[in-house]
Design a protein around this motif. Sequence first.
Motif, PDB file in Angstrom:
ATOM      1  N   LYS A  43       0.860  -1.344   0.085  1.00  0.00           N
ATOM      2  CA  LYS A  43      -0.299  -0.314  -0.524  1.00  0.00           C
ATOM      3  C   LYS A  43       0.872   1.055   0.220  1.00  0.00           C
ATOM      4  CE  LYS A  43      -1.885   0.587   5.165  1.00  0.00           C
ATOM      5  NZ  LYS A  43      -1.305  -1.104   5.716  1.00  0.00           N
ATOM      6  N   SER A  44       2.263   1.219   0.405  1.00  0.00           N
ATOM      7  CA  SER A  44       2.835   2.514   0.228  1.00  0.00           C
ATOM      8  C   SER A  44       3.387   2.814  -0.466  1.00  0.00           C
ATOM      9  CB  SER A  44       3.663   2.542   1.838  1.00  0.00           C
ATOM     10  OG  SER A  44       4.451   1.001   1.406  1.00  0.00           O
ATOM     11  N   GLY A  45       3.537   1.713  -1.839  1.00  0.00           N
ATOM     12  CA  GLY A  45       4.168   1.977  -2.964  1.00  0.00           C
ATOM     13  C   GLY A  45       4.166   0.757  -3.663  1.00  0.00           C
ATOM     14  N   VAL A  46       4.805   0.654  -5.267  1.00  0.00           N
ATOM     15  CA  VAL A  46       5.457  -0.175  -5.857  1.00  0.00           C
ATOM     16  C   VAL A  46       7.045   0.911  -6.704  1.00  0.00           C
ATOM     17  CG1 VAL A  46       4.090  -1.812  -6.332  1.00  0.00           C
ATOM     18  CG2 VAL A  46       4.107   0.396  -7.486  1.00  0.00           C
ATOM     19  N   PRO A  47       7.574  -0.719  -6.226  1.00  0.00           N
ATOM     20  CA  PRO A  47       8.831  -0.347  -7.159  1.00  0.00           C
ATOM     21  C   PRO A  47       8.478   0.225  -8.620  1.00  0.00           C
ATOM     22  CG  PRO A  47       8.909  -2.574  -6.845  1.00  0.00           C
ATOM     23  CD  PRO A  47       8.048  -1.900  -5.918  1.00  0.00           C
ATOM     24  N   ASN A  48       8.961   0.698  -9.522  1.00  0.00           N
ATOM     25  CA  ASN A  48       8.556   0.480 -11.175  1.00  0.00           C
ATOM     26  C   ASN A  48      10.102  -0.187 -11.053  1.00  0.00           C
ATOM     27  OD1 ASN A  48       8.821   1.866 -13.449  1.00  0.00           O
ATOM     28  ND2 ASN A  48      10.394   3.050 -13.546  1.00  0.00           N
ATOM     29  N   PHE A  49       9.427  -1.715 -11.418  1.00  0.00           N
ATOM     30  CA  PHE A  49      10.049  -2.557 -11.467  1.00  0.00           C
ATOM     31  C   PHE A  49      10.034  -3.071 -13.282  1.00  0.00           C
ATOM     32  CE2 PHE A  49      12.449  -6.554 -10.075  1.00  0.00           C
ATOM     33  CZ  PHE A  49      12.362  -6.860 -10.756  1.00  0.00           C
ATOM     34  N   GLY A  50      10.584  -3.392 -14.648  1.00  0.00           N
ATOM     35  CA  GLY A  50       9.579  -3.506 -16.142  1.00  0.00           C
ATOM     36  C   GLY A  50       9.480  -5.403 -15.915  1.00  0.00           C
ATOM     37  N   VAL A  51       8.446  -5.551 -16.654  1.00  0.00           N
ATOM     38  CA  VAL A  51       7.904  -6.658 -16.572  1.00  0.00           C
ATOM     39  C   VAL A  51       7.422  -6.788 -18.114  1.00  0.00           C
ATOM     40  CG1 VAL A  51       7.895  -7.674 -13.758  1.00  0.00           C
ATOM     41  CG2 VAL A  51       5.989  -6.803 -15.141  1.00  0.00           C
ATOM     42  N   GLY A  52       7.301  -8.156 -18.298  1.00  0.00           N
ATOM     43  CA  GLY A  52       6.526  -8.518 -19.818  1.00  0.00           C
ATOM     44  C   GLY A  52       5.358  -9.392 -18.865  1.00  0.00           C
ATOM     45  N   SER A  84      16.912  -8.788  -3.176  1.00  0.00           N
ATOM     46  CA  SER A  84      18.531  -8.589  -2.978  1.00  0.00           C
ATOM     47  C   SER A  84      18.863  -7.050  -3.639  1.00  0.00           C
ATOM     48  CB  SER A  84      19.372  -9.388  -3.476  1.00  0.00           C
ATOM     49  OG  SER A  84      19.605  -9.806  -5.210  1.00  0.00           O
ATOM     50  N   ARG A  85      19.792  -6.639  -2.601  1.00  0.00           N
ATOM     51  CA  ARG A  85      20.551  -5.546  -3.045  1.00  0.00           C
ATOM     52  C   ARG A  85      20.391  -5.424  -5.242  1.00  0.00           C
ATOM     53  NH1 ARG A  85      21.480  -3.681   2.176  1.00  0.00           N
ATOM     54  NH2 ARG A  85      19.454  -2.480   2.982  1.00  0.00           N
ATOM     55  N   LYS A  86      21.707  -6.829  -5.347  1.00  0.00           N
ATOM     56  CA  LYS A  86      21.551  -6.993  -6.677  1.00  0.00           C
ATOM     57  C   LYS A  86      19.905  -6.385  -7.185  1.00  0.00           C
ATOM     58  CE  LYS A  86      24.496  -9.526  -9.780  1.00  0.00           C
ATOM     59  NZ  LYS A  86      25.131 -11.011  -9.609  1.00  0.00           N
ATOM     60  N   MET A  87      19.610  -7.400  -7.559  1.00  0.00           N
ATOM     61  CA  MET A  87      18.423  -7.650  -8.297  1.00  0.00           C
ATOM     62  C   MET A  87      17.668  -6.007  -8.281  1.00  0.00           C
ATOM     63  SD  MET A  87      15.022 -10.381  -6.947  1.00  0.00           S
ATOM     64  CE  MET A  87      13.632 -10.307  -7.825  1.00  0.00           C
ATOM     65  N   ILE A  88      17.588  -5.417  -7.564  1.00  0.00           N
ATOM     66  CA  ILE A  88      17.340  -3.791  -7.225  1.00  0.00           C
ATOM     67  C   ILE A  88      17.611  -2.709  -8.177  1.00  0.00           C
ATOM     68  CG2 ILE A  88      16.725  -2.290  -5.766  1.00  0.00           C
ATOM     69  CD1 ILE A  88      15.685  -4.511  -3.737  1.00  0.00           C
ATOM     70  N   ALA A  89      19.664  -3.241  -8.269  1.00  0.00           N
ATOM     71  CA  ALA A  89      19.676  -2.197  -8.462  1.00  0.00           C
ATOM     72  C   ALA A  89      20.365  -2.510 -10.221  1.00  0.00           C
ATOM     73  CB  ALA A  89      21.496  -2.678  -8.606  1.00  0.00           C
ATOM     74  N   ARG A  90      19.881  -3.790 -10.969  1.00  0.00           N
ATOM     75  CA  ARG A  90      19.912  -4.532 -11.961  1.00  0.00           C
ATOM     76  C   ARG A  90      18.105  -4.217 -12.338  1.00  0.00           C
ATOM     77  NH1 ARG A  90      23.912  -6.077 -14.300  1.00  0.00           N
ATOM     78  NH2 ARG A  90      23.068  -8.225 -15.259  1.00  0.00           N
ATOM     79  N   ASN A  91      17.168  -3.945 -12.341  1.00  0.00           N
ATOM     80  CA  ASN A  91      15.200  -4.452 -12.354  1.00  0.00           C
ATOM     81  C   ASN A  91      14.548  -2.953 -11.864  1.00  0.00           C
ATOM     82  OD1 ASN A  91      15.597  -7.056 -13.559  1.00  0.00           O
ATOM     83  ND2 ASN A  91      16.424  -7.437 -11.619  1.00  0.00           N
ATOM     84  N   VAL A  92      15.337  -2.236 -11.471  1.00  0.00           N
ATOM     85  CA  VAL A  92      13.990  -1.277 -10.989  1.00  0.00           C
ATOM     86  C   VAL A  92      14.369  -0.507 -11.413  1.00  0.00           C
ATOM     87  CG1 VAL A  92      13.586   0.834  -8.546  1.00  0.00           C
ATOM     88  CG2 VAL A  92      13.614  -1.882  -8.261  1.00  0.00           C
ATOM     89  N   PRO A 123      14.085  -0.453 -17.925  1.00  0.00           N
ATOM     90  CA  PRO A 123      12.943  -0.708 -19.056  1.00  0.00           C
ATOM     91  C   PRO A 123      13.288  -2.384 -18.641  1.00  0.00           C
ATOM     92  CG  PRO A 123      13.975   0.966 -19.859  1.00  0.00           C
ATOM     93  CD  PRO A 123      14.689   0.505 -18.408  1.00  0.00           C
ATOM     94  N   LEU A 124      11.972  -3.029 -19.089  1.00  0.00           N
ATOM     95  CA  LEU A 124      11.962  -4.770 -19.947  1.00  0.00           C
ATOM     96  C   LEU A 124      11.636  -4.352 -21.639  1.00  0.00           C
ATOM     97  CD1 LEU A 124      12.702  -7.258 -20.246  1.00  0.00           C
ATOM     98  CD2 LEU A 124      10.317  -7.718 -18.990  1.00  0.00           C
ATOM     99  N   LEU A 125      12.230  -5.029 -22.597  1.00  0.00           N
ATOM    100  CA  LEU A 125      11.149  -4.927 -23.689  1.00  0.00           C
ATOM    101  C   LEU A 125      12.207  -7.033 -23.813  1.00  0.00           C
ATOM    102  CD1 LEU A 125      12.832  -1.666 -24.470  1.00  0.00           C
ATOM    103  CD2 LEU A 125      10.557  -2.467 -24.792  1.00  0.00           C
ATOM    104  N   ASN A 137       4.432  -2.513 -16.692  1.00  0.00           N
ATOM    105  CA  ASN A 137       5.695  -2.264 -15.540  1.00  0.00           C
ATOM    106  C   ASN A 137       4.900  -2.393 -13.978  1.00  0.00           C
ATOM    107  OD1 ASN A 137       5.247   0.393 -14.680  1.00  0.00           O
ATOM    108  ND2 ASN A 137       6.236   0.452 -16.859  1.00  0.00           N
ATOM    109  N   PHE A 138       5.155  -2.450 -13.244  1.00  0.00           N
ATOM    110  CA  PHE A 138       4.483  -2.478 -11.589  1.00  0.00           C
ATOM    111  C   PHE A 138       3.508  -1.408 -11.298  1.00  0.00           C
ATOM    112  CE2 PHE A 138       6.605  -5.969  -8.780  1.00  0.00           C
ATOM    113  CZ  PHE A 138       6.654  -6.910  -9.533  1.00  0.00           C
TER     114      PHE A 138
END
Length: 356
Positions: A225-234, A306-314, A317-319, A266-267
Amino acid sequence: MTHPTYDTSAPVLVTGATGYVAGWLVKRLLEEGFTVHAAVRDPGNTSKLKALNHLAEEVPGQIKYFPSDLLQAGSYADAMQGCAVVFHTASPFIMSVEDPQKDLIEPAQLGTRNVLEQANHTESVQRVVVTSSCAAIYGDNADLEQTKGDMFTEEDWNTSSSLRHQPYSYSKTVAEQEAWKIAKAQDRWDLVTINPSLVLGPGTNPMATSASFSLIKQMGDGTMKSGVPNFGVGVVDVRDVAQAHMAAGFMFTAEGRYITSGYNTNFPELAEILQYQFEDAYPIPKSTLPKPLVWLMGPLLDRSISRKMIARNVDVPLLVDNSKGIRELGLTYRPLATSLTEMFQQMIDNNIITAA
Ligand code: NAP
């Protein structure tokens, strides 16, 4: 639908028949009149088979259950007997695991080996369709920088995931690699893989355990409820994934890997779609969390992040390029809002998401 090469009187095998993705495929096969050999871990678990039994009512096809476990060699022999087409969907889709090797890699990789080696021993098999994933195409959105083009395509393989980083994606990568290795070592049956992105849409079994459901639940139960990360997804609808499996199973010309993904999104965009219909009664996320905050707090709130996952995805953009499946299999995609709102509504109707 025509079946130019396969006899509809031959049964077809679906592994992991109790799963979310398999449900709509089984439904389509039964509607087409096939005898479906449903490989399940425990055919005695009648409550787990309730949804599948329901699908088999008032359709031309019929369903037969076979006890099978991915981790037991030879376990699919009876289920595969006489089948021309094998759909191998079974594989754990769980994000948070204690032991990635045991909980993800072994069932994915050894399971694929068991099923495909059984195809080598079963004369009737002509085609095997493996449910792989976009996770076998790429690991992190940032991997796009290493690819030749400006979108991920079927030419790409995930080289960034490992047991420690994105282990689910790693499990799907090693499983698909295992599948191609076994397929290329023989020439009686051919392999086609379906590589879906995140699958959404209502399940034939509303109580399914797929991680697809846990993600959407979190968007409605206040967790985000406090928000979502800008995580790109298909994203792709589960019914369109079933259609892709049907085409991969029965079109003689189907060949190789097929990215099956309707939309690059994205989310925050997913949350916005849900707000439109549900925000009055449910705590749908309304804001996008800044990346530094996600980096700081994410791993503390959910240990599968993980922080690595956040760094490399948030904020990356995903294409993914879905043109091969559209061109060769004739795939079409439902509107994203349809998949998402129908899934959310189904979770409300089944008290999986309750009003705030
Ligand atoms: P799901 O609902 O959790 O289905 C997983 C299926 O695998 C279940 O039928 C499960 O059986 C079976 N399974 C797990 N471990 C097994 C074992 N040791 N032996 C036999 N069967 C076992 O998840 P899903 O989302 O439908 O996923 C199905 C397939 O689609 C997987 O290959 C997944 O990687 C792929 N996929 C899913 C998505 C997505 O967003 N959902 C995206 C891309 C690809 P039980 O019912 O007995 O547990």
